[in-house]
Design an enzyme around this catalytic site. Structure first.
Site, PDB file in Angstrom:
ATOM      1  N   CYS A 118       0.856  -1.203   0.000  1.00 19.58           N
ATOM      2  CA  CYS A 118       0.000   0.000   0.000  1.00 19.58           C
ATOM      3  C   CYS A 118       0.886   1.246   0.000  1.00 19.58           C
ATOM      4  O   CYS A 118       0.628   2.231  -0.698  1.00 19.58           O
ATOM      5  CB  CYS A 118      -0.885   0.031   1.243  1.00 19.58           C
ATOM      6  SG  CYS A 118      -1.852  -1.446   1.555  1.00 19.58           S
ATOM      7  N   HIS A 155       1.151   5.246  -1.888  1.00 14.94           N
ATOM      8  CA  HIS A 155       0.558   6.338  -1.107  1.00 14.94           C
ATOM      9  C   HIS A 155       1.506   7.022  -0.139  1.00 14.94           C
ATOM     10  O   HIS A 155       1.081   7.839   0.667  1.00 14.94           O
ATOM     11  CB  HIS A 155      -0.693   5.819  -0.391  1.00 14.94           C
ATOM     12  CG  HIS A 155      -1.737   5.344  -1.355  1.00 14.94           C
ATOM     13  ND1 HIS A 155      -2.410   6.206  -2.209  1.00 14.94           N
ATOM     14  CD2 HIS A 155      -2.200   4.105  -1.646  1.00 14.94           C
ATOM     15  CE1 HIS A 155      -3.243   5.508  -2.966  1.00 14.94           C
ATOM     16  NE2 HIS A 155      -3.135   4.241  -2.645  1.00 14.94           N
ATOM     17  N   ARG A 211     -12.816  -0.405  -0.740  1.00 14.09           N
ATOM     18  CA  ARG A 211     -11.657   0.231  -1.391  1.00 14.09           C
ATOM     19  C   ARG A 211     -10.382  -0.549  -1.105  1.00 14.09           C
ATOM     20  O   ARG A 211      -9.524  -0.705  -1.975  1.00 14.09           O
ATOM     21  CB  ARG A 211     -11.506   1.679  -0.910  1.00 14.09           C
ATOM     22  CG  ARG A 211     -10.502   2.474  -1.729  1.00 14.09           C
ATOM     23  CD  ARG A 211     -11.041   2.762  -3.116  1.00 14.09           C
ATOM     24  NE  ARG A 211     -10.023   3.320  -3.992  1.00 14.09           N
ATOM     25  CZ  ARG A 211      -9.338   2.601  -4.875  1.00 14.09           C
ATOM     26  NH1 ARG A 211      -9.555   1.304  -4.986  1.00 14.09           N
ATOM     27  NH2 ARG A 211      -8.448   3.172  -5.658  1.00 14.09           N
ATOM     28  N   CYS A 216      -7.934  -2.008  -3.968  1.00 17.09           N
ATOM     29  CA  CYS A 216      -6.498  -1.718  -4.049  1.00 17.09           C
ATOM     30  C   CYS A 216      -5.697  -3.008  -4.103  1.00 17.09           C
ATOM     31  O   CYS A 216      -4.745  -3.127  -4.884  1.00 17.09           O
ATOM     32  CB  CYS A 216      -6.051  -0.880  -2.848  1.00 17.09           C
ATOM     33  SG  CYS A 216      -6.402   0.870  -3.042  1.00 17.09           S
TER      34      CYS A 216
END
Lengths: 281, 114
Positions: A195, A199, A238, A242
């Site tokens: 992740c 981000h 979500r 992802c």
């Protein structure tokens, strides 16, 4: 090489160039401070209270579109339907207000460590616990009525501040935080991405026509009407999306993995104002 | 050879056949149903092993399902090829998950604050 192949190769190379590995141990407080400081340094012109707006805090072009969308918010129907659900009694004559007497503005209390159950309690899990306690069937966790209920609760909770606690006297809470953190930084899927790859260090970069959003602000505005979905969806929907984008098998919404992930990520966002429900591309 | 006795002709034919038999056996080693099913079973085992540590990849199960369809349709070489790819995904996903079980904040975030 096709365009798609080139994009994938670029992503993989970018991922390889951004090692995510263990560093010396730090407390959750230190990690939260470092996380927030990182984004403030990365986007020095973004006021801190703007991070709750995600990509629209850092990208003026998409912000203009978003502000236009917000003039007639696509989540308004969900708020109305959620209010109806909230006020509709169960078959036994009780309702959500009996489970949550301080409701509906309770979004700021979640997620929290539930000492009695020994798990991270999220709002959707609590709503379904209420339903089953009153003989109702649990709602599905990704979209539909649960998203409507959450939209109403989020709307009523606007202005509350994210304030997740990790109780020091229960090591299971810290363990849940650590598991959520490991999930966030673990590479997964065929693309071998964590992740954090998208981000943290590459937040603000372009991925085709999209701007990668900063992790700081990721938990403030749920549920969301995503244009890509054409409907409302929850945070765990979500998360699943992802994971699938990096070609990993998604986990169950409201399973332990995603609840711990939510616990970690929301803790990282402590101090930010809640402004859900939201609209995103 | 034209003047050869009939008996000798049979002998020659038998010799030729004997010589070709090993070659024929090699030709017949195209994958069969049993081999395809074994490959699929191995892929499924690898997928489950990856899933047991949270490392299953998105498409592995679908690849195995497709391999089953190919095997049912008699396309054994294609089924085996796909099953082998799925098996490899399972192995890589398992190794990936084990390798990432201590994942943590990257130094470029934590070190800045020190």
């Amino acid at each position: 090489m096709t365009k798609h192949g080139f994009l994938l190769a670029t992503l993989v190379l970018a991922g390889a160039a951004l090692p995510i590995g263990p560093v010396t141990a730090a407390t959750p407080e230190e990690e939260q401070a470092a996380f927030q400081a990182y984004f403030k340094q990365r986007f020095p012109n973004v006021p801190e209270d703007e991070f709750k707006n995600g990509t629209y805090a850092i990208d003026p072009v998409t912000r203009e579109n978003w502000e236009a969308i917000e003039e007639f918010p696509p989540y308004e129907n969900a708020i109305s339907q959620g209010e109806t659900l909230w006020n509709t009694p169960f078959a036994d004559g009780q309702g959500y207000a009996d489970c949550f007497p301080d409701g509906p503005a309770i979004m700021g209390r979640y997620p929290h460590w539930d000492r009695e159950r020994g798990l991270v309690m999220t709002l959707p899990l609590a709503l379904n616990a209420c339903r089953t306690a009153h003989g109702e069937t649990p709602l599905k966790y990704k979209k539909g009525p649960i998203a409507d209920l959450l939209a109403y609760i989020a709307f009523e909770s606007r202005g509350q501040i994210t304030q997740v606690e990790i109780p020091e006297d229960d090591p299971r809470a810290l363990a849940a935080y650590e598991q959520g953190k490991r999930f966030y930084f673990a590479r997964r899927g065929q693309l071998n991405f964590a992740c954090g790859h998208c981000h943290l260090a590459t937040s603000g970069a372009r991925l085709r026509t999209e701007t990668l959003s900063p992790a700081y602000g990721h938990t403030t505005h749920w549920p969301v009407y995503r244009s890509d979905w054409g409907e409302m969806g929850t945070l765990h929907r979500r998360f699943a999306g992802c994971n699938e984008q990096v070609r990993a098998k998604a986990f169950e919404p409201q399973g332990e993995e995603y609840r711990n992930l939510e616990y970690f990520l929301t803790y990282m966002n402590n101090g930010l104002e809640l402004n859900g429900p939201g609209a995103r591309k | 050879m034209i003047t050869t006795k009939r008996g000798d002709g049979y002998g020659l034919a038998a010799g030729v056949l004997a010589a070709l038999l090993p070659l024929g056996a090699a030709w017949s080693e195209t994958p069969d149903r049993a081999q395809a099913l074994a490959g699929i079973e191995a892929a499924e085992a690898a997928r489950q092993r990856a899933d047991s540590v949270g490392g299953e990849w998105r498409d592995t199960a679908a690849m195995i399902a497709r391999a089953r369809e190919l095997a049912e349709a008699g396309r054994y070489p294609d089924a085996i090829e796909l099953a082998d790819q799925a098996k490899r995904q399972g192995e890589l996903g398992y190794d990936q998950a084990l390798g990432e079980q201590n994942a943590d904040f990257p130094a470029y975030v934590l070190d800045r604050s020190r």
